[in-house]
Motif scaffolding. Structure first.
Motif, PDB file in Angstrom:
ATOM      1  N   ASN A  62      14.728 -14.980  -0.671  1.00  0.00           N
ATOM      2  CA  ASN A  62      13.516 -14.461   0.136  1.00  0.00           C
ATOM      3  C   ASN A  62      13.441 -14.913   1.572  1.00  0.00           C
ATOM      4  N   GLU A  63      14.463 -15.633   1.978  1.00  0.00           N
ATOM      5  CA  GLU A  63      14.434 -16.367   3.093  1.00  0.00           C
ATOM      6  C   GLU A  63      14.426 -15.218   4.237  1.00  0.00           C
ATOM      7  N   ARG A  64      14.924 -14.195   4.305  1.00  0.00           N
ATOM      8  CA  ARG A  64      14.933 -13.306   5.483  1.00  0.00           C
ATOM      9  C   ARG A  64      13.254 -12.521   5.245  1.00  0.00           C
ATOM     10  N   TYR A  65      13.132 -12.403   4.065  1.00  0.00           N
ATOM     11  CA  TYR A  65      11.687 -11.637   3.891  1.00  0.00           C
ATOM     12  C   TYR A  65      10.698 -12.561   4.434  1.00  0.00           C
ATOM     13  N   LEU A  66      10.679 -13.629   4.361  1.00  0.00           N
ATOM     14  CA  LEU A  66       9.600 -14.651   4.680  1.00  0.00           C
ATOM     15  C   LEU A  66       9.857 -14.710   6.442  1.00  0.00           C
ATOM     16  N   ALA A  67      10.917 -14.933   6.895  1.00  0.00           N
ATOM     17  CA  ALA A  67      11.143 -14.709   8.075  1.00  0.00           C
ATOM     18  C   ALA A  67      10.598 -13.595   8.902  1.00  0.00           C
ATOM     19  N   THR A  68      10.688 -12.527   8.505  1.00  0.00           N
ATOM     20  CA  THR A  68      10.144 -11.561   9.021  1.00  0.00           C
ATOM     21  C   THR A  68       8.445 -11.555   8.799  1.00  0.00           C
ATOM     22  N   LYS A  69       8.085 -11.958   7.696  1.00  0.00           N
ATOM     23  CA  LYS A  69       6.587 -12.250   7.758  1.00  0.00           C
ATOM     24  C   LYS A  69       6.016 -12.988   8.743  1.00  0.00           C
ATOM     25  N   LYS A  70       7.023 -13.952   9.318  1.00  0.00           N
ATOM     26  CA  LYS A  70       6.471 -15.125  10.103  1.00  0.00           C
ATOM     27  C   LYS A  70       6.385 -14.396  11.592  1.00  0.00           C
ATOM     28  N   THR A  71       7.816 -13.795  11.775  1.00  0.00           N
ATOM     29  CA  THR A  71       7.981 -13.289  13.257  1.00  0.00           C
ATOM     30  C   THR A  71       7.545 -12.052  13.689  1.00  0.00           C
ATOM     31  N   ARG A  72       7.353 -11.254  12.649  1.00  0.00           N
ATOM     32  CA  ARG A  72       6.956  -9.584  12.944  1.00  0.00           C
ATOM     33  C   ARG A  72       5.697  -9.389  12.458  1.00  0.00           C
ATOM     34  N   GLY A 122       0.728  -1.219  -0.087  1.00  0.00           N
ATOM     35  CA  GLY A 122      -0.130   0.085   0.056  1.00  0.00           C
ATOM     36  C   GLY A 122       0.945   1.270  -0.177  1.00  0.00           C
ATOM     37  N   ILE A 123       2.091   1.246  -0.147  1.00  0.00           N
ATOM     38  CA  ILE A 123       2.951   2.436  -0.146  1.00  0.00           C
ATOM     39  C   ILE A 123       3.451   2.778  -1.503  1.00  0.00           C
ATOM     40  N   GLY A 124       3.062   2.221  -2.582  1.00  0.00           N
ATOM     41  CA  GLY A 124       3.375   2.550  -4.008  1.00  0.00           C
ATOM     42  C   GLY A 124       4.896   2.091  -4.346  1.00  0.00           C
ATOM     43  N   LEU A 125       4.912   2.303  -5.573  1.00  0.00           N
ATOM     44  CA  LEU A 125       6.556   1.502  -6.072  1.00  0.00           C
ATOM     45  C   LEU A 125       7.498   2.155  -5.830  1.00  0.00           C
ATOM     46  N   ALA A 126       7.605   3.671  -5.763  1.00  0.00           N
ATOM     47  CA  ALA A 126       8.568   4.505  -5.483  1.00  0.00           C
ATOM     48  C   ALA A 126       8.957   4.339  -4.005  1.00  0.00           C
ATOM     49  N   ASN A 127       8.032   4.253  -3.273  1.00  0.00           N
ATOM     50  CA  ASN A 127       8.528   3.955  -1.726  1.00  0.00           C
ATOM     51  C   ASN A 127       8.959   2.755  -1.286  1.00  0.00           C
ATOM     52  N   LYS A 128       8.373   1.772  -2.208  1.00  0.00           N
ATOM     53  CA  LYS A 128       8.817   0.250  -1.894  1.00  0.00           C
ATOM     54  C   LYS A 128      10.401   0.125  -2.209  1.00  0.00           C
ATOM     55  N   LEU A 129      10.519   0.962  -3.484  1.00  0.00           N
ATOM     56  CA  LEU A 129      12.053   0.942  -3.779  1.00  0.00           C
ATOM     57  C   LEU A 129      13.003   1.548  -2.654  1.00  0.00           C
ATOM     58  N   ARG A 130      12.397   2.492  -2.078  1.00  0.00           N
ATOM     59  CA  ARG A 130      13.137   3.279  -0.961  1.00  0.00           C
ATOM     60  C   ARG A 130      13.226   2.182   0.254  1.00  0.00           C
ATOM     61  N   ALA A 131      12.208   1.486   0.463  1.00  0.00           N
ATOM     62  CA  ALA A 131      12.168   0.559   1.570  1.00  0.00           C
ATOM     63  C   ALA A 131      13.165  -0.441   1.260  1.00  0.00           C
ATOM     64  N   TYR A 132      13.295  -0.958  -0.059  1.00  0.00           N
ATOM     65  CA  TYR A 132      14.351  -1.836  -0.457  1.00  0.00           C
ATOM     66  C   TYR A 132      15.852  -1.302  -0.125  1.00  0.00           C
ATOM     67  N   ALA A 133      15.836   0.048  -0.291  1.00  0.00           N
ATOM     68  CA  ALA A 133      17.218   0.484  -0.175  1.00  0.00           C
ATOM     69  C   ALA A 133      17.475   0.457   1.308  1.00  0.00           C
ATOM     70  N   LEU A 134      16.764   0.677   2.263  1.00  0.00           N
ATOM     71  CA  LEU A 134      16.821   0.729   3.702  1.00  0.00           C
ATOM     72  C   LEU A 134      16.863  -0.575   3.929  1.00  0.00           C
ATOM     73  N   GLN A 135      16.375  -1.757   3.548  1.00  0.00           N
ATOM     74  CA  GLN A 135      16.631  -2.990   3.720  1.00  0.00           C
ATOM     75  C   GLN A 135      18.032  -3.301   3.389  1.00  0.00           C
ATOM     76  N   ASP A 136      18.791  -2.863   2.336  1.00  0.00           N
ATOM     77  CA  ASP A 136      19.999  -3.103   2.031  1.00  0.00           C
ATOM     78  C   ASP A 136      21.069  -2.456   2.890  1.00  0.00           C
ATOM     79  N   LYS A 137      20.448  -1.815   4.092  1.00  0.00           N
ATOM     80  CA  LYS A 137      21.544  -1.091   5.117  1.00  0.00           C
ATOM     81  C   LYS A 137      20.940  -2.057   6.306  1.00  0.00           C
ATOM     82  N   GLY A 138      20.270  -3.100   6.139  1.00  0.00           N
ATOM     83  CA  GLY A 138      20.258  -3.853   7.495  1.00  0.00           C
ATOM     84  C   GLY A 138      18.707  -3.840   8.097  1.00  0.00           C
ATOM     85  N   LEU A 139      17.777  -3.039   7.675  1.00  0.00           N
ATOM     86  CA  LEU A 139      16.365  -2.976   8.064  1.00  0.00           C
ATOM     87  C   LEU A 139      15.663  -4.094   7.614  1.00  0.00           C
ATOM     88  N   ASP A 140      14.754  -4.755   8.352  1.00  0.00           N
ATOM     89  CA  ASP A 140      13.951  -5.580   7.620  1.00  0.00           C
ATOM     90  C   ASP A 140      12.909  -5.131   7.104  1.00  0.00           C
TER      91      ASP A 140
END
Length: 344
Positions: free
Chosen positions: A329-339, A246-264
């Motif tokens: 996608n292992e980390r992504y799926l683990a976050t879906k499950k635990t968080r 629900g945040i849109g493609l541009a913001n999703k790509l921004r979130a991807y960049a933050l994930q590359d810095k260690g955020l889930d």
């Protein structure tokens, strides 16, 4: 925190023909284009401009409760005061870390400003200026109408066009576009005769996964699995325009960049000022009701999606939809499950 809309959409505060609804629709377009708008509430009026692309009106800027909490402030809608510099304010709005000086709890106008930015798929942070400095012709909207807009819009989905479409998964579907009052669509892909307890997938659009075949998420795999199930058993896939939760493609790509810095995935959305999941299911519930369904078997691992449809009066029996786990996608799926509480 998950965005939720109330269950009663039968009598929204606005209707699509109300001047307030039309004003908000136009204001969303202005913010999407990077142009400031005036937001009114009673005798108060403020000029608001998106931090990502709009002019900097001052050093005063709105932050959502999510972003404020991420920065270590009280998790409440907030107005910060800083140097009126784009780099400084952009860091406060969306960097993975930032220092914040003076700040105060925000009111309804600031809340409406952030909501307008979200609906325009901008970062939900707006610089604020004096309404008296607005150029002639600047569009205006009322804060209350902004905050009621999603409710009203979700009730306006109507079937516009249908056609049979042969699917690679092995059946011919009847595909119907349900269009809302501002042109957004929910697409219903129906195979076979549907009735109470029909098999349903409510799928949120994912350009990276559904179209590009990204290995970072399981969206494309889930879509293909769901289409395969309805082609063999009958059922429905509702394809909804809620990219990036629900945040849109541009913001999703921004979130991807933050994930590359260690955020889930959860913290990356929160760091940008969003709820971890901004989707709502009111429009999907409306479409299912128009298809004659009040009880469904929902292909999902997400209890929040099931609960969201239940608030719209749909009886839901969850059916697991498990895609492949890969190193990407292992980390992504683990976050879906635990968080996020997904059943994986």
């Amino acid at each position: 925190m998950i965005r939720t809309l109330g269950p009663n959409l039968s009598a929204p505060h606005l209707s699509a023909n109300d001047p307030g609804f039309i004003a908000v629709h136009r204001a969303i377009g202005e913010i999407a284009a990077g142009r400031p708008v005036i937001i009114r509430d009673g005798l108060q009026a403020v000029l608001a401009s998106p931090i990502d692309g709009g002019p900097i009106l001052s050093g005063r800027m709105t932050l959502t409760a999510a972003r404020a909490g991420y920065l270590g402030l009280e998790p409440a809608p907030t107005v910060v005061e800083a140097e009126p510099d784009r780099a400084v304010l952009s860091a406060i709005a969306m960097a993975d870390a930032a220092d914040v000086g003076r700040h105060m709890r925000a009111g309804s106008i600031a809340n409406a400003a952030s909501e307008l930015a979200k609906m325009a798929e901008r970062v939900p942070a707006m610089t604020l200026g004096s309404a008296s400095s607005a150029p002639p012709g600047t569009l205006a909207a009322h804060a209350g109408d902004v905050l009621s807009f999603r409710h009203a819009l979700a009730a306006t989905q109507r079937p516009i066009a249908s056609a049979p479409v042969p699917l690679a998964a092995g059946a011919t579907a009847n595909v119907t576009a349900f269009r809302n009052a501002i042109g957004g669509t929910v697409t219903a892909v129906v195979v076979g005769d549907i009735d109470r307890g029909a098999l349903v997938r409510v799928h949120s659009a994912c350009v990276t996964g559904d179209i590009l075949g990204s290995l970072k998420c399981d969206c494309g795999a889930q879509l293909r699995l769901a289409l395969g199930r309805i082609c063999s058993e009958g059922g429905i896939v509702l394809y909804t325009a809620q990219e990036g939760r629900g945040i849109g493609l541009a913001n999703k790509l921004r979130a991807y960049a933050l994930q590359d810095k260690g955020l889930d995935t959860v913290d990356a959305n929160i760091a940008l000022g969003f709820h971890d999941d901004e989707r709502d299911y009111a429009a999907a519930g409306n479409v299912l009701a128009q298809l004659g369904l009040s009880s469904i078997r929902l292909m999902t691992n997400n209890p929040t999606k099931a609960a969201g449809l239940a608030t719209q009066g749909i009886s839901v029996e969850p059916v697991p939809l498990i895609g492949p786990v890969t190193p990407d996608n292992e980390r992504y799926l683990a976050t879906k499950k635990t968080r996020s509480g997904h059943h994986l």
